[in-house]
Design a protein around this motif. Structure first.
Motif, PDB file in Angstrom:
ATOM      1  N   ASP A 196       4.013  -5.712  -7.841  1.00 25.53           N
ATOM      2  CA  ASP A 196       3.302  -6.705  -7.053  1.00 25.53           C
ATOM      3  C   ASP A 196       4.290  -7.540  -6.251  1.00 25.53           C
ATOM      4  OD1 ASP A 196       0.855  -5.960  -8.248  1.00 25.53           O
ATOM      5  OD2 ASP A 196       1.359  -7.181 -10.001  1.00 25.53           O
ATOM      6  N   PRO A 197       4.047  -7.742  -4.936  1.00 26.98           N
ATOM      7  CA  PRO A 197       4.938  -8.596  -4.153  1.00 26.98           C
ATOM      8  C   PRO A 197       4.980 -10.008  -4.706  1.00 26.98           C
ATOM      9  CG  PRO A 197       3.468  -7.332  -2.730  1.00 26.98           C
ATOM     10  CD  PRO A 197       2.967  -7.145  -4.131  1.00 26.98           C
ATOM     11  N   ALA A 198       6.183 -10.580  -4.765  1.00 21.45           N
ATOM     12  CA  ALA A 198       6.363 -11.937  -5.286  1.00 21.45           C
ATOM     13  C   ALA A 198       7.484 -12.605  -4.524  1.00 21.45           C
ATOM     14  CB  ALA A 198       6.677 -11.911  -6.784  1.00 21.45           C
ATOM     15  N   LEU A 246       3.080  -9.683 -11.998  1.00 24.83           N
ATOM     16  CA  LEU A 246       2.475 -11.005 -12.007  1.00 24.83           C
ATOM     17  C   LEU A 246       1.258 -10.984 -12.916  1.00 24.83           C
ATOM     18  CD1 LEU A 246       2.696 -11.854  -8.209  1.00 24.83           C
ATOM     19  CD2 LEU A 246       4.202 -12.621 -10.024  1.00 24.83           C
ATOM     20  N   SER A 247       1.435 -11.401 -14.136  1.00 22.76           N
ATOM     21  CA  SER A 247       0.341 -11.426 -15.103  1.00 22.76           C
ATOM     22  C   SER A 247       0.552 -12.583 -16.060  1.00 22.76           C
ATOM     23  CB  SER A 247       0.256 -10.100 -15.862  1.00 22.76           C
ATOM     24  OG  SER A 247      -0.778 -10.137 -16.816  1.00 22.76           O
ATOM     25  N   TRP A 248      -0.411 -13.480 -16.093  1.00 16.55           N
ATOM     26  CA  TRP A 248      -0.354 -14.617 -16.990  1.00 16.55           C
ATOM     27  C   TRP A 248      -1.444 -14.472 -18.053  1.00 16.55           C
ATOM     28  CZ3 TRP A 248       0.246 -19.430 -13.260  1.00 16.55           C
ATOM     29  CH2 TRP A 248       1.520 -19.379 -12.677  1.00 16.55           C
ATOM     30  N   CYS A 249      -1.189 -15.069 -19.189  1.00 21.66           N
ATOM     31  CA  CYS A 249      -2.138 -15.017 -20.293  1.00 21.66           C
ATOM     32  C   CYS A 249      -2.214 -16.417 -20.909  1.00 21.66           C
ATOM     33  CB  CYS A 249      -1.690 -13.993 -21.342  1.00 21.66           C
ATOM     34  SG  CYS A 249      -2.788 -13.894 -22.775  1.00 21.66           S
ATOM     35  N   PHE A 250      -3.413 -16.991 -20.942  1.00 22.32           N
ATOM     36  CA  PHE A 250      -3.631 -18.326 -21.494  1.00 22.32           C
ATOM     37  C   PHE A 250      -4.261 -18.197 -22.878  1.00 22.32           C
ATOM     38  CE2 PHE A 250      -4.051 -18.561 -16.864  1.00 22.32           C
ATOM     39  CZ  PHE A 250      -3.043 -19.465 -16.570  1.00 22.32           C
ATOM     40  N   SER A 281      -3.364 -19.740 -10.010  1.00 23.09           N
ATOM     41  CA  SER A 281      -3.229 -18.280 -10.052  1.00 23.09           C
ATOM     42  C   SER A 281      -4.058 -17.628  -8.956  1.00 23.09           C
ATOM     43  CB  SER A 281      -3.667 -17.753 -11.424  1.00 23.09           C
ATOM     44  OG  SER A 281      -2.922 -18.347 -12.462  1.00 23.09           O
ATOM     45  N   CYS A 282      -5.254 -18.143  -8.719  1.00 26.46           N
ATOM     46  CA  CYS A 282      -6.113 -17.589  -7.674  1.00 26.46           C
ATOM     47  C   CYS A 282      -5.480 -17.776  -6.299  1.00 26.46           C
ATOM     48  CB  CYS A 282      -7.486 -18.242  -7.742  1.00 26.46           C
ATOM     49  SG  CYS A 282      -8.655 -17.685  -6.479  1.00 26.46           S
ATOM     50  N   GLN A 283      -4.903 -18.939  -6.054  1.00 21.87           N
ATOM     51  CA  GLN A 283      -4.290 -19.207  -4.750  1.00 21.87           C
ATOM     52  C   GLN A 283      -3.046 -18.360  -4.517  1.00 21.87           C
ATOM     53  OE1 GLN A 283      -3.663 -23.422  -5.121  1.00 21.87           O
ATOM     54  NE2 GLN A 283      -5.761 -23.945  -4.455  1.00 21.87           N
ATOM     55  N   ASN A 284      -2.378 -17.949  -5.586  1.00 17.50           N
ATOM     56  CA  ASN A 284      -1.141 -17.179  -5.462  1.00 17.50           C
ATOM     57  C   ASN A 284      -1.315 -15.714  -5.854  1.00 17.50           C
ATOM     58  OD1 ASN A 284       1.265 -19.276  -4.955  1.00 17.50           O
ATOM     59  ND2 ASN A 284      -0.267 -20.235  -6.255  1.00 17.50           N
ATOM     60  N   GLN A 285      -2.568 -15.260  -5.970  1.00 12.23           N
ATOM     61  CA  GLN A 285      -2.864 -13.848  -6.264  1.00 12.23           C
ATOM     62  C   GLN A 285      -2.170 -13.369  -7.540  1.00 12.23           C
ATOM     63  OE1 GLN A 285      -5.120 -11.805  -4.605  1.00 12.23           O
ATOM     64  NE2 GLN A 285      -5.668 -13.791  -3.724  1.00 12.23           N
ATOM     65  N   ILE A 286      -2.249 -14.170  -8.589  1.00  9.39           N
ATOM     66  CA  ILE A 286      -1.682 -13.817  -9.887  1.00  9.39           C
ATOM     67  C   ILE A 286      -2.831 -13.452 -10.821  1.00  9.39           C
ATOM     68  CG2 ILE A 286      -0.307 -14.611 -11.844  1.00  9.39           C
ATOM     69  CD1 ILE A 286       1.010 -16.619  -9.967  1.00  9.39           C
ATOM     70  N   HIS A 309      -8.018 -11.083 -11.087  1.00 11.41           N
ATOM     71  CA  HIS A 309      -7.529 -12.081 -10.148  1.00 11.41           C
ATOM     72  C   HIS A 309      -8.561 -12.266  -9.045  1.00 11.41           C
ATOM     73  CE1 HIS A 309      -6.337  -8.284  -8.218  1.00 11.41           C
ATOM     74  NE2 HIS A 309      -6.434  -8.933  -7.077  1.00 11.41           N
ATOM     75  N   GLY A 310      -8.330 -13.289  -8.212  1.00  8.95           N
ATOM     76  CA  GLY A 310      -9.238 -13.560  -7.109  1.00  8.95           C
ATOM     77  C   GLY A 310     -10.299 -14.589  -7.454  1.00  8.95           C
TER      78      GLY A 310
END
Length: 399
Positions: A196-198, A246-250, A281-286, A309-310
């Motif tokens: 994923d582009p970052a 790019l993957s986050w987990c809460f 995350s939504c604003q940064n496509q994560i 995402h999204g």
């Protein structure tokens, strides 16, 4: 929807019957046709009013479709009810009264309690109408119509009935949490290779050059762009597309036996911080996922929001957070961590938004660090919210 007749007010009807019989009897004894007619007229009115109300209860319908009203805290909206008249007669003088949970208030309520609302309507024959009740969202959560009743009268107000629905009204109010900013979120960098582009990643894709720059002595020799160097007259180095996973987990891990150690305000701040992180995350496509140990129905130990995402994922996430309540925490932390560990198939960035009795469950934390996960913990100091990270070598440092 079928109605349950809770109460019938027949005092006026009984008075019409009594008066009609008395007048009819006097007219019969004195051979006065006019009094006979008047007495019979009163009796017919009483009988017709009762039949009219019975007819109304059979043909007045509440369209009980599943309807969700979504609001944010402090936002105004409307709670809508739809009624239909399936008969050939119009219905008049219908008064409704409803009550909802305390997370919202009716703006035009005349009751002592702002969670109650009354309205009056009439409905023509064969028509469908909508009744809207203006509301204001007060706090995060979900609300339903807890009590609802209709008081119906015939046009002459002779007979009155009280109707209650025989089933749960499916209208639902969902109030999203209010996002609270978390310090230094923009400084978090993706730490795992991926595709994923970052913009701020530590990795790049050798197969995707994005431009050139002047050559530095530290640049690998194989990255020199010879054609660009020949055109410019000085050595040029290829610049590649930066990529990462790019993957986050809460994660919410609240001990069921330790809920008294955290105030409601503390838990709400953690929910609001998660809402902010999901919006970021939504604003940064994560892409991201959420796990919580409020045990759902069935065999599952945890409640989860699958990775995505999204804007569609953001809506799911905020609804997920709206439904979370601390009194629903039932699954033990160790069992929940075991269940979460089974679904973490690749290294991710984990944000521990809530975790009671951290030291008792450190073996799983060490396992996640050794596997390659990057773990951040949310801290609250007054109104300040910030993350700290635990390096694989142990100890804790602030971001």
């Amino acid at each position: 929807m079928n109605w349950s007749v809770e109460d019938r007010n027949r005092r006026m009807q009984s008075l019409f019957y009594l008066l009609g019989v008395a007048v009819f009897f006097i007219g019969f004894l004195r051979f006065m046709p006019f009094l006979l007619f008047i007495g019979l007229f009163f009796i017919v009115l009483g009988y017709t009013s009762e039949k009219y109300m019975l007819y109304l209860t059979r043909h007045l319908m509440l369209i009980n479709k599943k309807t969700d009203t979504r609001l944010s805290i402090g936002e105004n909206g409307e709670l809508t009810l739809m009624f239909t008249n399936t008969s050939r007669l119009p219905f008049f003088s219908i008064q409704g009264e409803l009550e909802i949970d305390a997370i919202a208030e009716f703006r035009e309520s005349t009751h002592e309690h702002p969670q109650s609302c009354t309205f009056t309507f009439s409905i023509p024959a064969g028509k469908t109408i909508s009744i809207t009740c203006p509301i204001t969202a007060i706090s995060r959560g979900t609300a339903r119509i807890r009590s609802f009743q209709l008081t119906c009268e015939d046009p002459l107000h002779i007979c009155r009935v009280l109707l209650r629905p025989n089933e749960l009204i499916r209208n639902r109010l969902i109030i999203y949490p209010k996002p609270l900013p978390v310090a230094n979120v923009s400084q978090l960098r993706p730490r795992h290779p991926g595709f994923d582009p970052a913009a701020h990643a530590l990795f790049h894709d050798d197969t995707a050059p994005s431009g050139t720059r002047d050559y530095l002595t530290s640049d690998p020799f194989r990255y020199i762009h010879w054609k660009a160097s020949a055109r410019s007259g000085r050595l040029q180095t290829k610049v590649f597309e930066k990529v990462a996973h790019l993957s986050w987990c809460f994660v919410f891990l609240t001990d069921p036996g330790n809920t008294a150690n955290r105030t409601t305000d503390d838990f709400e701040k953690r929910i609001s911080a998660t809402a902010y992180m999901t919006k970021f995350s939504c604003q940064n496509q994560i892409s991201y996922s959420i796990y919580c140990n409020n045990k759902p129905m069935g065999k599952k130990i945890i409640t989860e929001l699958e990775e995505g995402h999204g804007t569609a994922q953001l809506r799911k996430a905020w609804e997920f957070l709206a439904f979370m309540q601390k009194w629903q925490i039932k699954a033990p932390v160790d069992q929940s961590m075991r269940a979460i560990d089974q679904v973490l198939s690749r290294p991710q960035t984990l944000f521990i938004m809530d975790w009671d009795r951290l030291s008792e469950n450190s073996p799983y934390l060490l396992k996640w660090l050794n596997f390659g996960h990057v773990v951040f913990f949310l801290h609250i100091e007054g109104d300040a919210l910030f993350f700290s990270t635990v390096p694989a070598s142990g100890g804790e440092m602030s971001v």
